[in-house]
Design an enzyme around this catalytic site. Sequence first.
Site, PDB file in Angstrom:
ATOM      1  N   ARG A  84      15.653 140.015   9.429  1.00 58.13           N
ATOM      2  CA  ARG A  84      15.775 138.783   8.649  1.00 58.13           C
ATOM      3  C   ARG A  84      15.409 139.033   7.185  1.00 58.13           C
ATOM      4  O   ARG A  84      16.039 138.500   6.278  1.00 58.13           O
ATOM      5  CB  ARG A  84      14.890 137.687   9.252  1.00 58.13           C
ATOM      6  N   ASN A 136      10.717 127.315   4.446  1.00 51.77           N
ATOM      7  CA  ASN A 136      11.441 128.589   4.542  1.00 51.77           C
ATOM      8  C   ASN A 136      10.526 129.776   4.265  1.00 51.77           C
ATOM      9  O   ASN A 136       9.614 129.695   3.444  1.00 51.77           O
ATOM     10  CB  ASN A 136      12.617 128.587   3.562  1.00 51.77           C
ATOM     11  N   HIS A 176       5.338 127.593   6.045  1.00 48.60           N
ATOM     12  CA  HIS A 176       5.468 128.454   7.228  1.00 48.60           C
ATOM     13  C   HIS A 176       5.303 129.937   6.896  1.00 48.60           C
ATOM     14  O   HIS A 176       5.770 130.789   7.642  1.00 48.60           O
ATOM     15  CB  HIS A 176       6.826 128.209   7.915  1.00 48.60           C
ATOM     16  N   ASN A 198      21.307 116.150   3.315  1.00 50.26           N
ATOM     17  CA  ASN A 198      21.608 116.894   4.545  1.00 50.26           C
ATOM     18  C   ASN A 198      23.103 116.802   4.809  1.00 50.26           C
ATOM     19  O   ASN A 198      23.734 115.803   4.488  1.00 50.26           O
ATOM     20  CB  ASN A 198      20.823 116.313   5.730  1.00 50.26           C
ATOM     21  N   ALA A 215      23.832 120.789   0.015  1.00 46.65           N
ATOM     22  CA  ALA A 215      22.772 120.743  -0.996  1.00 46.65           C
ATOM     23  C   ALA A 215      23.235 121.408  -2.290  1.00 46.65           C
ATOM     24  O   ALA A 215      22.893 120.959  -3.383  1.00 46.65           O
ATOM     25  CB  ALA A 215      21.523 121.440  -0.461  1.00 46.65           C
TER      26      ALA A 215
HETATM   27  P1  OAD Z   1      16.727 123.457  11.038  1.00 43.18           P
HETATM   28  O1  OAD Z   1      17.615 124.603  11.366  1.00 43.18           O
HETATM   29  O2  OAD Z   1      16.029 122.763  12.138  1.00 43.18           O
HETATM   30  O3  OAD Z   1      17.570 122.362  10.238  1.00 43.18           O
HETATM   31  C1  OAD Z   1      18.358 122.703   9.128  1.00 43.18           C
HETATM   32  C2  OAD Z   1      18.939 121.434   8.560  1.00 43.18           C
HETATM   33  O4  OAD Z   1      19.701 121.762   7.413  1.00 43.18           O
HETATM   34  C3  OAD Z   1      19.888 120.716   9.538  1.00 43.18           C
HETATM   35  O5  OAD Z   1      19.532 119.336   9.594  1.00 43.18           O
HETATM   36  C4  OAD Z   1      21.269 120.900   8.884  1.00 43.18           C
HETATM   37  O6  OAD Z   1      22.129 119.795   9.086  1.00 43.18           O
HETATM   38  C5  OAD Z   1      20.908 121.042   7.423  1.00 43.18           C
HETATM   39  N1  OAD Z   1      21.880 121.826   6.632  1.00 43.18           N
HETATM   40  C6  OAD Z   1      22.569 122.932   7.002  1.00 43.18           C
HETATM   41  N2  OAD Z   1      23.311 123.384   5.988  1.00 43.18           N
HETATM   42  C7  OAD Z   1      23.094 122.546   4.930  1.00 43.18           C
HETATM   43  C8  OAD Z   1      23.573 122.482   3.582  1.00 43.18           C
HETATM   44  N3  OAD Z   1      24.421 123.387   3.091  1.00 43.18           N
HETATM   45  N4  OAD Z   1      23.128 121.464   2.793  1.00 43.18           N
HETATM   46  C9  OAD Z   1      22.267 120.534   3.269  1.00 43.18           C
HETATM   47  N5  OAD Z   1      21.785 120.547   4.528  1.00 43.18           N
HETATM   48  C10 OAD Z   1      22.181 121.540   5.344  1.00 43.18           C
HETATM   49  O7  OAD Z   1      15.696 123.965   9.933  1.00 43.18           O
HETATM   50  P2  OAD Z   1      14.294 123.345   9.489  1.00 43.18           P
HETATM   51  O8  OAD Z   1      14.315 121.849   9.553  1.00 43.18           O
HETATM   52  O9  OAD Z   1      13.943 123.985   8.198  1.00 43.18           O
HETATM   53  O10 OAD Z   1       9.828 127.227  12.038  1.00 43.18           O
HETATM   54  O11 OAD Z   1      13.385 123.901  10.636  1.00 43.18           O
HETATM   55  C11 OAD Z   1      12.014 123.874  10.524  1.00 43.18           C
HETATM   56  C12 OAD Z   1      11.404 125.014  11.261  1.00 43.18           C
HETATM   57  O12 OAD Z   1      12.010 125.225  12.539  1.00 43.18           O
HETATM   58  C13 OAD Z   1      11.570 126.384  10.628  1.00 43.18           C
HETATM   59  O13 OAD Z   1      10.731 126.581   9.541  1.00 43.18           O
HETATM   60  C14 OAD Z   1      11.241 127.294  11.780  1.00 43.18           C
HETATM   61  C15 OAD Z   1      12.023 126.643  12.862  1.00 43.18           C
HETATM   62  O14 OAD Z   1      11.566 126.804  14.152  1.00 43.18           O
HETATM   63  C16 OAD Z   1       9.187 128.306  12.553  1.00 43.18           C
HETATM   64  O15 OAD Z   1       9.737 129.376  12.769  1.00 43.18           O
HETATM   65  C17 OAD Z   1       7.736 128.053  12.794  1.00 43.18           C
END
Ligand code: OAD
EC number: 2.3.1.286
Length: 264
Positions: free
Chosen positions: A83, A115, A132, A234, A252
């Site tokens: 990664r 992130n 995180h 989103n 975004a």
């Molecule tokens: P997610 O993968 O859960 O969600 C990503 C979000 O970004 C989704 O709601 C998508 O619809 C949105 N998305 C994707 N592409 C986009 C774009 N180009 N513009 C705008 N929005 C977009 O990721 P997080 O919410 O960040 O934790 O997840 C939180 C945590 O879950 C991470 O930090 C990680 C994971 O498990 C750990 O590893 C502890």
Amino acid sequence: MCGAKCQGGTLVSADFDPVLIAALQSARRITVLTGAGVSAESGIPTFRDALTGLWQNFDAHTLATADAFLGDPSLVWGWYEWRRSQVLAAQPNAAHRALAELARRVPQLSLFTQNVDNLHERAGSVDVQHLHGSLHHPRCFDCAHPFVLPDGIPEEPAGGWRVPAPKCQACGGLVRPGVVWFDEYLPADILDGAFNSSRSSDLLIVVGCSGKVDPAARLPRDAKKAGRKVIQINLVESALDGVCTWNLRGRAGELLPELIRQAF
Ligand code: OAD
């Protein structure tokens, strides 16, 4: 309320709510929370998006827990090195750059991210707070001594991404990725800082978060309770829609630059 017209997830024209633009223009203090979606346009996979999300293709319990690391350190270290190599080969996108630009336009902006990449920093954001942790700051599993990674992009070894974890330079223990795993606490000072900042800001902007992972997902709810306005950006509906004052649907990397263009 969607302030932008979208087609197939892509912004086709923007007629942002004038109240939203006025809120941006008058804000003295803004807090920003970003999630995996902000880095998606740099080619970094999100976690939960169907087909491409990391947790669709990998098992979190064999890769993102302390037990998994102790059970198979090479597998886990190698997965995070893979990664890290992706992130270092990627470039910040227009969303990262727009947030760095926004910080220059408002009196005070605090940026918190879930992130573990460094794309905000490489886009010019300063003092980025990583809720995180970071792929770029590993530490000893036993004594927490920081481990200095070699410069450059890690290359895939001939045998694939199963890579022995390095040994700590201070105590000889195993070096672990500097990220927060499931069942671990987030850094308390950064988490408290995020809640205090969003409670005392005029606006909270949430970008690319699914809103499914606590405690970061509680930030928008907490800000709303404190009477703050919340803007969400989103691609699709999220668990946070009901909480946010404005839900902007689209990429975004398109919406953020357009917001700034219209506001400043
Ligand atoms: P997610 O993968 O859960 O969600 C990503 C979000 O970004 C989704 O709601 C998508 O619809 C949105 N998305 C994707 N592409 C986009 C774009 N180009 N513009 C705008 N929005 C977009 O990721 P997080 O919410 O960040 O934790 O997840 C939180 C945590 O879950 C991470 O930090 C990680 C994971 O498990 C750990 O590893 C502890």
